[in-house]
Design an enzyme around this catalytic site. Structure first.
Site, short mmCIF file in Angstrom:
data_model
loop_
_atom_site.label_atom_id
_atom_site.label_comp_id
_atom_site.label_asym_id
_atom_site.label_seq_id
_atom_site.Cartn_x
_atom_site.Cartn_y
_atom_site.Cartn_z
N GLU A 87 0.82 -1.21 0.00
CA GLU A 87 0.00 0.00 0.00
C GLU A 87 0.85 1.26 0.00
O GLU A 87 1.95 1.29 0.55
CB GLU A 87 -0.91 0.01 1.24
N LYS A 98 -2.29 0.55 -4.43
CA LYS A 98 -3.17 0.38 -3.28
C LYS A 98 -2.77 1.35 -2.17
O LYS A 98 -1.59 1.60 -1.94
CB LYS A 98 -3.09 -1.06 -2.78
N THR A 149 -10.71 -0.26 -0.11
CA THR A 149 -11.09 -1.55 0.42
C THR A 149 -12.22 -1.48 1.45
O THR A 149 -12.64 -0.41 1.85
CB THR A 149 -9.89 -2.25 1.06
#
Length: 517
Positions: free
Chosen positions: A258, A366, A413
């Protein structure tokens, strides 16, 4: 996988997308932590694990299974709505440390089952620590070749993750895959290649962004090592790109893959909902901070906050993050702007090279969706992770602008989470996942970036799926925006249980805009 995250997608897709938010650690809340009424209904329709998955189709038992549920859960009809592709993440350990495919026969059976539910494809991590594990620029892709061939045989597509972090120690991690051996050997003599906290503790999950342009990796910079790895993959799997089997590449940009600082590491004692700590004490980032302070004309600002608490502090316990605290002072704004700019610049550098390596392919990245302390003024947990998003500033617009520059989209998410659930289970966290989702979605839409998403924790129940669907296809959106793709976390024995898979199969149909009973 991480506690929560946002992923970015690079592709010539329409700008019609949506998303959601996150979760926790220490005190985890899964999708199953729902209403008691729903749990009782689900218990009544529970089937044993011994039942074969493929023995009966969903439609054969739909009426019997849904009779009671329909009384309890009011559902929106998604028939005829936009088609949102559904992918399923493969297990973290599907490839072992010798780059061999683990249990190919079992995997083929599971892929056959997924295909029966009309799943569009699967996601798999290509671990840096496995492929380039033994020596610089010596790549071993053998196990992935076998895996990709099996996926192709089942007429499924692939989302592939360039995983430049280690696996192990995070929520959902059930295997241990370290960074390449030759990298960790460098770290033994130069530990400043890792992110470092104020106590001098090193985080060996990934490399600090301070060495992006430093030739400390056997003559290469970190960014050059990432590019060489990506270019090797593109050449090795050219046939899968040309055939359209590989539909998307996700580029790892930090811990858990991420784009964030490792501000809440469980290995250093962090527990939800702690605010975390700044991670910029390695000598390379400290040098960058000193240079920024000098350019600003205030050399005495070349330091990190000394009143920001510790990993498990609450914002109101610190002078930096409390209401009216130093985070909003002249120095505080300077430091947080520098800290967040380092994050954005890292993403900018790596994604520019990813575009060179994977020209013409959808690219994703991400980023964590950190929802705890969102209802406070400082948004402390976001600040320590590198998202300069206090209540008086939009911290996600600059990130969206950087992604837009590279044609990269965004994936947020935990679309199954509800703020109400968080308030009931962790009221002290002052969390607001739905509010964070809305902010991030609008930042992406304003930048005309496609949005994809995934759930942060395992989800098997109707209520969780309904929440995902609502975020995937927002009701009454005047522009008809929706998710570009949804990736389900993750393929597991629990998902393969009869009652869970039947519910999942129904969810896939609704994501595809098909009618269900």
């Amino acid at each position: 996988m991480a506690i929560s995250s946002i992923r970015f997608l690079h592709c010539l897709r329409p700008c019609n997308v949506a998303s959601s938010a996150i979760v926790s650690s220490g005190g985890l809340v899964s999708c199953g932590a729902r209403s008691r009424n729903f749990a009782r209904v689900r218990d009544r329709v529970h089937r044993t694990e011994d039942d074969p998955i493929l023995g009966d189709s969903m439609d054969d038992i739909e009426g019997k299974k849904d009779a009671d549920i329909s009384l309890q859960v009011q559902e929106r009809d998604f028939t005829g709505t936009a088609y949102v592709p559904v992918y399923v993440m493969l297990p973290l350990g599907v490839i072992d440390m010798n780059c061999e495919l683990v249990d190919p026969e079992g995997l083929q059976n599971e892929l056959k089952t997924l295909k029966s539910a009309n799943v569009d494809g699967v996601m798999v991590d290509c671990w840096w620590g496995i492929v380039e594990g033994n020596a610089p620029q010596l790549y071993n892709w053998s196990g992935y070749k076998k895996l990709f061939q099996i996926v192709r045989e089942h007429k499924l597509k692939l989302q592939v993750v360039m995983s430049f972090h280690k696996c192990g120690g995070n929520v959902g991690d059930d295997v241990h895959i370290p960074l390449p051996k030759w990298v960790t050997e460098i770290g033994q003599t130069n530990p400043d290649i890792y992110f470092t906290d104020r106590e001098g503790r090193r985080n060996t999950e990934c490399l600090t962004w301070g060495i992006d342009k430093e030739r400390v990796l056997k003559g290469r910079t970190a960014v050059e090592a990432y590019f060489d790895y990506m270019r090797s993959f593109r050449v090795e799997f050219d046939e899968f790109f040309e055939a359209g089997i590989i539909s998307e590449i996700e580029v790892g940009l930090g811990p858990c893959g991420e784009l964030r600082y490792p501000s809440y590491p469980a290995e250093h004692g962090w527990k939800y909902p702690g605010i975390g700590e700044f991670q910029c004490y390695d000598k390379y980032l400290m040098k960058s901070l000193s240079k920024a302070a000098e350019l600003r004309g205030h050399l005495f600002w070349a330091k990190c906050p000394n009143n920001a608490g510790s990993y498990n502090s609450a914002p109101y316990e610190t002078r930096f993050f409390c209401d009216g605290g130093d985070y909003d002072s002249y120095y505080g704004r300077f430091f947080l702007n520098w800290y967040s700019r380092v994050l954005i610049d890292h993403g900018d550098r790596v994604l520019a090279l990813a575009n060179l390596a994977f020209e013409g392919t959808c690219i994703s990245a991400k980023i964590s969706g950190i929802h705890w302390w969102y209802k406070t003024a400082s948004h402390a947990a976001e600040l320590t992770a590198g998202f300069y998003n206090p209540s008086n500033r939009d911290g996600y617009a600059p990130i969206a602008a950087m992604l837009s520059k590279h044609g990269v989209g965004l994936n947020f998410t935990c679309v199954e989470m509800r703020t109400l659930d968080q308030n009931e289970d962790f009221p002290e966290a002052l969390a607001d996942p739905e509010g964070l989702v809305w902010q991030v979605l609008n930042a992406a839409w304003d930048a005309c970036i496609p949005v994809a998403s995934e759930n942060a924790l395992p989800c098997y129940d109707r209520e969780g799926y309904n929440k995902i669907l609502e975020n995937a296809k927002p009701r009454h959106d005047p522009d008809g925006r929706h998710l570009s793709v949804f990736t389900y976390l993750r393929l597991s024995p629990a998902l393969m249980e009869r009652h869970n898979f039947i519910e999942f199969e129904r969810f896939v149909k609704r994501m595809h805009g098909e009618a269900v009973k």
